[in-house]
Scaffold this motif. Structure first.
Motif, PDB file in Angstrom:
ATOM      1  N   ARG A 196       0.832  -1.195   0.000  1.00  0.00           N
ATOM      2  CA  ARG A 196       0.000   0.000   0.000  1.00  0.00           C
ATOM      3  C   ARG A 196       0.877   1.259   0.000  1.00  0.00           C
ATOM      4  N   PRO A 197       0.401   2.416  -0.497  1.00  0.00           N
ATOM      5  CA  PRO A 197      -0.923   2.593  -1.083  1.00  0.00           C
ATOM      6  C   PRO A 197      -0.990   2.372  -2.591  1.00  0.00           C
ATOM      7  N   TYR A 198       0.164   2.198  -3.275  1.00  0.00           N
ATOM      8  CA  TYR A 198       0.134   2.040  -4.728  1.00  0.00           C
ATOM      9  C   TYR A 198       0.057   0.585  -5.178  1.00  0.00           C
ATOM     10  N   LEU A 199       0.166  -0.333  -4.227  1.00  0.00           N
ATOM     11  CA  LEU A 199      -0.025  -1.758  -4.513  1.00  0.00           C
ATOM     12  C   LEU A 199       0.972  -2.290  -5.554  1.00  0.00           C
ATOM     13  N   GLN A 200       2.237  -1.822  -5.467  1.00  0.00           N
ATOM     14  CA  GLN A 200       3.218  -2.276  -6.447  1.00  0.00           C
ATOM     15  C   GLN A 200       3.481  -3.778  -6.357  1.00  0.00           C
ATOM     16  N   GLY A 201       3.449  -4.319  -5.139  1.00  0.00           N
ATOM     17  CA  GLY A 201       3.675  -5.756  -5.006  1.00  0.00           C
ATOM     18  C   GLY A 201       2.587  -6.563  -5.669  1.00  0.00           C
ATOM     19  N   ALA A 202       1.344  -6.156  -5.450  1.00  0.00           N
ATOM     20  CA  ALA A 202       0.206  -6.876  -6.012  1.00  0.00           C
ATOM     21  C   ALA A 202       0.088  -6.686  -7.512  1.00  0.00           C
ATOM     22  N   ARG A 203       0.266  -5.449  -7.958  1.00  0.00           N
ATOM     23  CA  ARG A 203      -0.001  -5.155  -9.359  1.00  0.00           C
ATOM     24  C   ARG A 203       1.210  -5.370 -10.261  1.00  0.00           C
ATOM     25  N   LEU A 204       2.405  -5.058  -9.747  1.00  0.00           N
ATOM     26  CA  LEU A 204       3.588  -5.049 -10.605  1.00  0.00           C
ATOM     27  C   LEU A 204       4.441  -6.295 -10.425  1.00  0.00           C
ATOM     28  N   THR A 205       4.937  -6.530  -9.195  1.00  0.00           N
ATOM     29  CA  THR A 205       5.767  -7.722  -8.970  1.00  0.00           C
ATOM     30  C   THR A 205       4.997  -8.993  -9.297  1.00  0.00           C
ATOM     31  N   ALA A 206       3.791  -9.105  -8.763  1.00  0.00           N
ATOM     32  CA  ALA A 206       3.003 -10.321  -9.010  1.00  0.00           C
ATOM     33  C   ALA A 206       2.691 -10.486 -10.489  1.00  0.00           C
ATOM     34  N   SER A 207       2.446  -9.371 -11.193  1.00  0.00           N
ATOM     35  CA  SER A 207       2.138  -9.453 -12.627  1.00  0.00           C
ATOM     36  C   SER A 207       3.338  -9.940 -13.427  1.00  0.00           C
ATOM     37  N   VAL A 208       4.522  -9.369 -13.130  1.00  0.00           N
ATOM     38  CA  VAL A 208       5.725  -9.783 -13.849  1.00  0.00           C
ATOM     39  C   VAL A 208       6.009 -11.265 -13.624  1.00  0.00           C
ATOM     40  N   LEU A 209       5.958 -11.694 -12.374  1.00  0.00           N
ATOM     41  CA  LEU A 209       6.261 -13.097 -12.073  1.00  0.00           C
ATOM     42  C   LEU A 209       5.209 -14.043 -12.664  1.00  0.00           C
ATOM     43  N   LYS A 210       3.955 -13.639 -12.621  1.00  0.00           N
ATOM     44  CA  LYS A 210       2.900 -14.460 -13.236  1.00  0.00           C
ATOM     45  C   LYS A 210       3.092 -14.528 -14.739  1.00  0.00           C
ATOM     46  N   ASN A 211       3.410 -13.378 -15.386  1.00  0.00           N
ATOM     47  CA  ASN A 211       3.682 -13.356 -16.829  1.00  0.00           C
ATOM     48  C   ASN A 211       4.798 -14.319 -17.200  1.00  0.00           C
ATOM     49  N   GLN A 212       5.758 -14.483 -16.273  1.00  0.00           N
ATOM     50  CA  GLN A 212       6.913 -15.334 -16.565  1.00  0.00           C
ATOM     51  C   GLN A 212       6.744 -16.756 -16.063  1.00  0.00           C
ATOM     52  N   GLY A 213       5.520 -17.101 -15.650  1.00  0.00           N
ATOM     53  CA  GLY A 213       5.178 -18.502 -15.429  1.00  0.00           C
ATOM     54  C   GLY A 213       5.293 -19.025 -14.018  1.00  0.00           C
ATOM     55  N   PHE A 214       5.317 -18.142 -13.002  1.00  0.00           N
ATOM     56  CA  PHE A 214       5.484 -18.596 -11.628  1.00  0.00           C
ATOM     57  C   PHE A 214       4.165 -18.616 -10.862  1.00  0.00           C
ATOM     58  N   LYS A 215       4.097 -19.462  -9.860  1.00  0.00           N
ATOM     59  CA  LYS A 215       2.993 -19.443  -8.915  1.00  0.00           C
ATOM     60  C   LYS A 215       3.232 -18.272  -7.961  1.00  0.00           C
ATOM     61  N   VAL A 216       2.254 -17.386  -7.862  1.00  0.00           N
ATOM     62  CA  VAL A 216       2.405 -16.169  -7.064  1.00  0.00           C
ATOM     63  C   VAL A 216       1.192 -16.013  -6.155  1.00  0.00           C
ATOM     64  N   THR A 217       1.452 -15.705  -4.894  1.00  0.00           N
ATOM     65  CA  THR A 217       0.396 -15.429  -3.925  1.00  0.00           C
ATOM     66  C   THR A 217       0.591 -14.028  -3.376  1.00  0.00           C
ATOM     67  N   VAL A 218      -0.466 -13.225  -3.412  1.00  0.00           N
ATOM     68  CA  VAL A 218      -0.418 -11.867  -2.864  1.00  0.00           C
ATOM     69  C   VAL A 218      -0.987 -11.877  -1.450  1.00  0.00           C
ATOM     70  N   ILE A 219      -0.308 -11.161  -0.543  1.00  0.00           N
ATOM     71  CA  ILE A 219      -0.783 -11.000   0.827  1.00  0.00           C
ATOM     72  C   ILE A 219      -0.864  -9.513   1.148  1.00  0.00           C
ATOM     73  N   THR A 220      -1.619  -9.146   2.171  1.00  0.00           N
ATOM     74  CA  THR A 220      -1.654  -7.748   2.577  1.00  0.00           C
ATOM     75  C   THR A 220      -0.408  -7.426   3.397  1.00  0.00           C
TER      76      THR A 220
END
Length: 349
Positions: A196-220
């Protein structure tokens, strides 16, 4: 020749970070990605400076935007007299580099270098726009190549199969780390605090890793301790906005609390990046952003009128919480970072 962004996720492709073309700079709006793929169009270098200040681009994105902004500055002054163009570039360098207070030292390396190549081109009768644009592409290639080397050293420290927690968005190292995991044939899954507040972990890190084929879990952001314990996290890793020579690590606020948790549960915290020569704790200014960004989320107010917010954008993790600083030259203790500069080092930015 293959570019260094080969096999990386959408938002790490050069054109999707920030791109100068025909008197405009186009910057991917990371404030809304991946909900929406939207680009902010800048028509002046001051627009670029404001986009950086407004968090349109984050992590290492501002470094690319700054270079492209300098190419735009060269375009803006192309009909001026020689000395006026030179002064225009020098002034643009100063303004763009001060877009965000915590990263002025790194930004100056970029914008001053862009001004230098632009001025050299002017005096030689060449296009300063092309010279600055090419300098920015060369910088991207250099940074991606060196972060690929960091990724090799980092992934060598990962277990063959395990769980890694990240923090915020480390830009290039996230994509390069993912690419290297595939090369080393390791089975890694990721846990990303939302940031928070821009949610870079949820929106950016998780997106990049998911795009590259990894299992990703977002937490608060209030879940890291329990997640480390219950999910058996093996490693905590983050990039850094500044790696001080005294081993203090400046990174997105929340990094220190995860480092404390990692220390308590006995898992390593690996910081990735290039040490900032001559930068020490006493030089650090922690940027405090608009408190309304804390009392709201995604434009929706969450508090009663009159409730105050507090938003330090970064925190400082002391060296005793850092297991290692992983660089392109090797792996260092936070207490011996001066050794990094004992050999001649290519300019990073």
């Amino acid at each position: 020749m293959d570019r260094m962004d080969k096999d990386l996720a959408f938002m790490l492709k050069y054109e999707n970070i920030a791109w100068y073309e025909n008197g405009k700079v186009r910057i991917l709006d990371r404030r809304v990605y991946p909900r929406e793929i939207k680009f902010v169009e800048c028509r002046t270098y001051k627009d670029v400076k404001q986009a950086i200040a407004d968090m349109v681009t984050q992590s290492a994105g501002p470094y690319t935007a700054a270079g492209m902004g300098m190419a735009l500055a060269a375009y803006e002054c192309k009909h001026m007299k020689l000395e006026e163009q030179i002064n225009y570039l020098i002034n643009a360098s100063e303004i763009i580099s001060h877009a965000r207070p915590t990263t002025i030292n790194r930004m100056k390396l970029i914008t001053n270098s862009c001004a230098e190549v632009g001025i050299k081109a002017l005096r030689e009768g060449n296009s300063p726009i092309e010279a600055i644009f090419q300098r920015t592409i060369d910088s991207l290639e250099r940074r991606y190549r060196r972060m690929s080397e960091v990724a090799v050293n980092l992934v060598n420290l990962f277990p063959k199969e395990g769980k890694v927690m990240t923090q915020c968005f480390g830009e290039t190292i996230v994509g390069c780390m993912g690419r290297e995991i595939k090369k080393q044939n390791k089975k890694i899954e990721f846990y990303c605090p939302e940031t928070r507040p821009y949610l870079q972990g949820a929106r950016l890190t998780a997106s990049v890793l998911k795009n590259q084929g990894f299992k990703v879990t977002v937490i608060t952001d209030n879940m890291p301790a329990w997640t480390i314990k219950e999910k058996g996290i093996d490693v905590f890793t983050s990039a850094a906005d500044t790696i001080c020579m005294d081993g203090n690590i400046v990174n997105k606020v929340g990094t220190m609390q995860i480092a404390i948790c990692a220390k308590y549960f006995g898992i390593p915290y690996f910081v990735t990046g290039i040490p900032d020569e001559e930068k020490y704790l006493e030089n650090i200014i922690i940027e405090e952003r608009d408190p309304r960004e804390v009392t709201s989320c995604n434009g929706i107010e969450n508090t009663l009128k009159g409730v105050e917010g507090y938003y330090p954008a970064f925190d400082i993790t002391p060296p005793e919480l850092v297991s290692a600083v992983v660089t392109d030259q090797g792996i260092y203790s936070p207490y011996n970072l001066k050794e990094y500069f004992e050999t001649e080092i290519e300019q990073y930015y």
